[in-house]
Design a protein around this motif. Structure first.
Motif, PDB file in Angstrom:
ATOM      1  N   LEU A   9       0.794  -1.230   0.000  1.00 24.37           N
ATOM      2  CA  LEU A   9       0.000   0.000   0.000  1.00 24.37           C
ATOM      3  C   LEU A   9       0.821   1.272   0.000  1.00 24.37           C
ATOM      4  O   LEU A   9       0.274   2.359  -0.258  1.00 24.37           O
ATOM      5  N   GLY A  10       2.098   1.174   0.258  1.00 28.17           N
ATOM      6  CA  GLY A  10       2.927   2.377   0.251  1.00 28.17           C
ATOM      7  C   GLY A  10       2.437   3.402   1.253  1.00 28.17           C
ATOM      8  O   GLY A  10       2.094   3.079   2.400  1.00 28.17           O
ATOM      9  N   GLU A  11       2.353   4.663   0.828  1.00 31.49           N
ATOM     10  CA  GLU A  11       1.934   5.749   1.726  1.00 31.49           C
ATOM     11  C   GLU A  11       0.476   5.641   2.139  1.00 31.49           C
ATOM     12  O   GLU A  11       0.060   6.258   3.126  1.00 31.49           O
ATOM     13  N   LEU A  12      -0.299   4.856   1.404  1.00 32.06           N
ATOM     14  CA  LEU A  12      -1.699   4.648   1.776  1.00 32.06           C
ATOM     15  C   LEU A  12      -1.813   3.898   3.100  1.00 32.06           C
ATOM     16  O   LEU A  12      -2.865   3.909   3.744  1.00 32.06           O
ATOM     17  N   THR A  52      -6.312   9.739   9.600  1.00 32.43           N
ATOM     18  CA  THR A  52      -7.755   9.669   9.361  1.00 32.43           C
ATOM     19  C   THR A  52      -8.075   9.741   7.867  1.00 32.43           C
ATOM     20  O   THR A  52      -8.945   9.020   7.365  1.00 32.43           O
ATOM     21  N   THR A  53      -7.341  10.598   7.163  1.00 29.00           N
ATOM     22  CA  THR A  53      -7.588  10.739   5.720  1.00 29.00           C
ATOM     23  C   THR A  53      -7.290   9.437   4.984  1.00 29.00           C
ATOM     24  O   THR A  53      -8.092   8.973   4.155  1.00 29.00           O
ATOM     25  N   ASP A  54      -6.137   8.841   5.286  1.00 27.54           N
ATOM     26  CA  ASP A  54      -5.788   7.587   4.613  1.00 27.54           C
ATOM     27  C   ASP A  54      -6.736   6.459   5.001  1.00 27.54           C
ATOM     28  O   ASP A  54      -7.019   5.579   4.179  1.00 27.54           O
ATOM     29  N   ALA A  55      -7.239   6.483   6.224  1.00 25.26           N
ATOM     30  CA  ALA A  55      -8.201   5.455   6.638  1.00 25.26           C
ATOM     31  C   ALA A  55      -9.457   5.541   5.776  1.00 25.26           C
ATOM     32  O   ALA A  55     -10.007   4.524   5.342  1.00 25.26           O
ATOM     33  N   GLY A 101      -9.135   7.274  -6.985  1.00 29.15           N
ATOM     34  CA  GLY A 101      -7.976   7.840  -7.658  1.00 29.15           C
ATOM     35  C   GLY A 101      -6.953   8.364  -6.672  1.00 29.15           C
ATOM     36  O   GLY A 101      -5.731   8.171  -6.853  1.00 29.15           O
ATOM     37  N   ARG A 102      -7.443   9.038  -5.629  1.00 28.22           N
ATOM     38  CA  ARG A 102      -6.543   9.572  -4.616  1.00 28.22           C
ATOM     39  C   ARG A 102      -5.841   8.455  -3.854  1.00 28.22           C
ATOM     40  O   ARG A 102      -4.642   8.548  -3.532  1.00 28.22           O
ATOM     41  N   ALA A 103      -6.566   7.357  -3.567  1.00 30.23           N
ATOM     42  CA  ALA A 103      -5.982   6.221  -2.849  1.00 30.23           C
ATOM     43  C   ALA A 103      -4.857   5.592  -3.666  1.00 30.23           C
ATOM     44  O   ALA A 103      -3.787   5.268  -3.141  1.00 30.23           O
ATOM     45  N   LEU A 104      -5.098   5.432  -4.952  1.00 31.35           N
ATOM     46  CA  LEU A 104      -4.073   4.832  -5.806  1.00 31.35           C
ATOM     47  C   LEU A 104      -2.863   5.765  -5.960  1.00 31.35           C
ATOM     48  O   LEU A 104      -1.717   5.313  -6.076  1.00 31.35           O
ATOM     49  N   GLN A 105      -3.156   7.055  -5.922  1.00 29.46           N
ATOM     50  CA  GLN A 105      -2.052   8.022  -5.971  1.00 29.46           C
ATOM     51  C   GLN A 105      -1.186   7.893  -4.709  1.00 29.46           C
ATOM     52  O   GLN A 105       0.043   7.921  -4.781  1.00 29.46           O
ATOM     53  N   ARG A 106      -1.836   7.749  -3.562  1.00 26.11           N
ATOM     54  CA  ARG A 106      -1.101   7.586  -2.310  1.00 26.11           C
ATOM     55  C   ARG A 106      -0.340   6.254  -2.317  1.00 26.11           C
ATOM     56  O   ARG A 106       0.759   6.156  -1.766  1.00 26.11           O
ATOM     57  N   ARG A 107      -0.936   5.261  -2.931  1.00 27.92           N
ATOM     58  CA  ARG A 107      -0.283   3.953  -3.010  1.00 27.92           C
ATOM     59  C   ARG A 107       0.983   4.035  -3.857  1.00 27.92           C
ATOM     60  O   ARG A 107       1.958   3.296  -3.631  1.00 27.92           O
ATOM     61  N   GLY A 108       0.960   4.881  -4.861  1.00 24.50           N
ATOM     62  CA  GLY A 108       2.155   5.083  -5.683  1.00 24.50           C
ATOM     63  C   GLY A 108       2.134   4.344  -6.991  1.00 24.50           C
ATOM     64  O   GLY A 108       3.061   4.492  -7.804  1.00 24.50           O
ATOM     65  N   ARG A 109       1.077   3.558  -7.239  1.00 21.84           N
ATOM     66  CA  ARG A 109       0.986   2.842  -8.517  1.00 21.84           C
ATOM     67  C   ARG A 109      -0.460   2.386  -8.716  1.00 21.84           C
ATOM     68  O   ARG A 109      -1.195   2.182  -7.751  1.00 21.84           O
ATOM     69  N   PRO A 110      -0.872   2.196  -9.974  1.00 20.29           N
ATOM     70  CA  PRO A 110      -2.252   1.765 -10.250  1.00 20.29           C
ATOM     71  C   PRO A 110      -2.447   0.296  -9.933  1.00 20.29           C
ATOM     72  O   PRO A 110      -1.504  -0.439  -9.674  1.00 20.29           O
ATOM     73  N   LEU A 111      -3.712  -0.102  -9.927  1.00 16.85           N
ATOM     74  CA  LEU A 111      -4.021  -1.516  -9.744  1.00 16.85           C
ATOM     75  C   LEU A 111      -3.560  -2.297 -10.967  1.00 16.85           C
ATOM     76  O   LEU A 111      -3.768  -1.869 -12.102  1.00 16.85           O
ATOM     77  N   GLY A 112      -2.953  -3.420 -10.726  1.00 16.87           N
ATOM     78  CA  GLY A 112      -2.508  -4.266 -11.831  1.00 16.87           C
ATOM     79  C   GLY A 112      -2.673  -5.715 -11.450  1.00 16.87           C
ATOM     80  O   GLY A 112      -3.725  -6.120 -10.942  1.00 16.87           O
TER      81      GLY A 112
END
Length: 417
Positions: A338-341, A346-349, A384-395
């Motif tokens: 999940l990286g930074e996610l 609270t926001t990331d939760a 979209g924001r969650a994937l941005q925090r994760r650092g990469r798209p779903l694959g």
């Protein structure tokens, strides 16, 4: 003692002692009639008779020969009767009530004999007063003796019985025994039924080094109350696991909504313990499996610092339990996936929750919006924001992402950065 009263005492007590066996049997019959808990098999009724006879013999002898209560001993039969009642689980109140009623019956017989003796009123009153005073003193004294014996025997009996039962239950959980009827007899629990396994425990008590006072007794009482809601025709099985934890099983005739009823009972209780539930499962194998599931559910609750009721039947909990067997490795897995996610904010939760629901619905923004009760565009933005925090798209690691989000849901700060 006044000579006139002494002579009257001797005459009346001699008459009472001649009727001693008759009086004892009459008292025994009346006690068994009035106190339902004292009705039993022939052996226990014979012991009741022996107890009554020995008590009457002791007090009549003390009255007849002016023996101080300080110089008498509790009758052996009376003490043994108290022990047997304790072993059979007869309430102590029934034993104490028997002494009160028996005392009243003996006083009635004494009053009849005083009336038959045709004494003058003053002598009759003095004699009745003496008999009443001494018998009240005796009942007070003997009640303390038998209650003490009852309590000691009850504690000893329950300790031995529960220890033996706990050993047999642990043997069954370890895989011993296949004869269902033999196992039922050994632990006094219906093994052919469908079983709801439970773990009950008290949270840590900062004010005590040893846990709550009478904690196990309160856990067992809570389980019994819960059983009356879930399976009113059945009796549960309770086995102490440690000072603040108990294992329980409820035999179910109907497993529909069992977990929901447990939650309702728990929500309405005052100062309830934490409860972990397995799934309702049948037979000996179900007895073991439901217990294992409850243990894993408790492990999740303990790791996450959760309280209340945790149910192994909750979707995703079984998989989370596997992840929880090595939280250090799970935390590394969560951080890598999940990286930074995986930050503990609270926001990331909120972003993690949206992404988890989105993936649960197969990537449907519409279905996720309906469950989260937000607008379609809100879900789209948060994903979209969650994937941005994760650092990469779903694959290809979509399943890993779902597992990592599941671990965050159940274990919270234990796996977050």
């Amino acid at each position: 003692m006044d000579p006139t009263v002494a002579d009257a005492n001797a005459a009346v007590l001699d008459a009472l002692m001649r009727r001693q066996v008759e009086v004892a049997h009459s008292v025994q019959r009346q006690l068994a009639t009035d106190i339902a808990e004292l009705r039993g098999d022939a052996e226990i009724l014979d012991l009741l008779t022996a107890s009554v006879e020995s008590n009457i013999d002791t007090i009549f002898g003390a009255l007849r020969h002016d023996i101080s209560l300080d110089n008498i001993e509790a009758p052996t039969a009376a003490l043994e009767y108290a022990r047997r009642l304790a072993q059979r689980g007869v309430p102590m109140n029934a034993l104490v009530r028997a002494y009160r009623l028996g005392h009243a019956l003996v006083l009635d017989v004494a009053a009849d004999e005083i009336g038959t003796a045709a004494l003058d009123p003053r002598t009759s009153l003095a004699l009745y007063g003496r008999i009443t005073s001494m018998t009240f003193g005796y009942i007070d004294w003997i009640s303390q003796q038998v209650v003490g014996v009852y309590e000691d025997e009850r504690d000893r009996w329950l300790t031995n019985r529960n220890s033996t039962r706990a050993i047999r239950v642990r043997e069954i959980l370890a895989g011993a025994g296949h004869d269902v009827d033999a196992l039922t007899t050994a632990i006094r629990y219906p093994m052919r039924r469908t079983h709801l396994g439970l773990i009950l425990w008290w949270p840590p008590d900062p004010g005590s080094d040893t846990g709550r006072d009478d904690g196990l007794a309160r856990l067992e009482s809570f389980l019994r109350g819960m059983t009356e809601t879930v399976a009113p025709q059945s009796a549960p099985l309770f086995v102490p696991a440690d000072q603040v934890t108990g294992w329980g099983w409820i035999p179910l005739a109907n497993q529909d909504e069992a977990a929901q009823r447990v939650r309702q009972f728990h929500a309405q209780a005052t100062d309830p313990p934490n409860v972990a539930l397995g799934r309702p499962l049948p037979g000996v194998a179900g007895f073991r499996r439901s217990h294992t599931q409850a243990l894993r559910a408790r492990g999740i609750a303990m790791a996450a610092g959760a309280a209340g009721v945790v149910d192994a039947g909750t979707p995703g909990l079984a998989a989370a339990a596997l992840l929880g067997e090595n939280l250090d490795e799970t935390k590394v897995f969560v951080q890598d996936t999940l990286g930074e996610l995986a930050a503990d904010t609270t926001t990331d939760a909120g972003l993690r929750d949206t992404l988890r629901v989105f993936l649960k619905h197969g990537g449907s923004y519409t279905a996720a919006a309906e469950e989260l009760t937000v607008h379609y565009n809100t879900v789209k933005y948060r994903v979209g924001r969650a994937l941005q925090r994760r650092g990469r798209p779903l694959g290809e690691d979509r399943l890993d992402t779902e597992m990592a989000l599941l671990a965050c849901l159940w274990f919270g700060t234990a796996v977050l950065g």
